[in-house]
Write a protein that holds these residues in place. Structure first.
Motif, PDB file in Angstrom:
ATOM      1  N   ALA A  98       0.848  -1.206   0.000  1.00  0.00           N
ATOM      2  CA  ALA A  98       0.000   0.000   0.000  1.00  0.00           C
ATOM      3  C   ALA A  98       0.878   1.249   0.000  1.00  0.00           C
ATOM      4  N   CYS A  99       0.298   2.376  -0.441  1.00  0.00           N
ATOM      5  CA  CYS A  99       1.069   3.620  -0.506  1.00  0.00           C
ATOM      6  C   CYS A  99       1.160   4.313   0.849  1.00  0.00           C
ATOM      7  N   GLY A 100       0.294   3.931   1.784  1.00  0.00           N
ATOM      8  CA  GLY A 100       0.340   4.573   3.087  1.00  0.00           C
ATOM      9  C   GLY A 100      -0.877   4.254   3.915  1.00  0.00           C
ATOM     10  N   VAL A 101      -1.093   5.096   4.949  1.00  0.00           N
ATOM     11  CA  VAL A 101      -2.189   4.850   5.877  1.00  0.00           C
ATOM     12  C   VAL A 101      -2.718   6.173   6.429  1.00  0.00           C
ATOM     13  N   ILE A 102      -4.016   6.196   6.625  1.00  0.00           N
ATOM     14  CA  ILE A 102      -4.674   7.252   7.393  1.00  0.00           C
ATOM     15  C   ILE A 102      -5.276   6.545   8.604  1.00  0.00           C
TER      16      ILE A 102
END
Length: 155
Positions: A98-102
């Motif tokens: 994945a590109c990132g997280v919120i």
């Protein structure tokens, strides 16, 4: 991807949250491809619709399967996953591709800002600057989008 609307799949088992995310996606000028509530449904939709971006919760109706969904979308469906979860500590070091997280809870403004930022990154192939507050980029995507120097200065 440049010059067209980003197509977003929402993978979230809380229906009210999924509907809210769908509205936020549309408000920032992206196109929602729909919502999936389980890992099987998410993978089926991703394989059929090839989303540019998938917003993925870690814990779905069939258990903590979101990490597997993100990995499958990034490896097999040509899409980019973004985790949206209260279970940030459950993410593997490689962010499952994945590109990132919120992290949850998140604000409407935070989600819209992050979507705008990611839309730019995915369309242009580089970041317009450091990631907005509330969005943590995976190291691989930070490097891909030219943020290595920024990451090292802020670390």
């Amino acid at each position: 991807m440049s010059g067209r609307t980003l197509e977003v799949l929402i993978v979230e088992d809380e229906m009210l949250l999924a509907i809210e995310l769908e509205h936020l996606v549309e408000e920032v000028g992206c196109h929602s491809l729909g919502c999936a509530m389980s890992s099987d449904e998410a993978v089926d939709l991703a394989e059929k619709l090839h989303p540019d971006l998938a917003l993925v919760d870690v814990h779905l109706s069939d258990g903590p399967t979101g990490v597997d969904v993100a990995r499958k979308i990034s490896q097999d469906c040509g899409g980019v996953a973004l985790f949206m979860t209260a279970n940030v500590k459950r993410l593997p070091d490689d962010f499952a591709g994945a590109c990132g997280v919120i992290g949850k809870p998140y604000s409407e403004h935070g989600v819209k800002t992050a979507l705008g930022y990611l839309s730019y990154c995915l369309t242009e192939g580089h970041a317009p600057g450091p990631a907005p507050v509330g969005l943590t980029l995976a190291p691989a995507y930070a490097a891909l989008w030219g943020l290595d120097d920024v990451m090292q200065r802020t670390a």
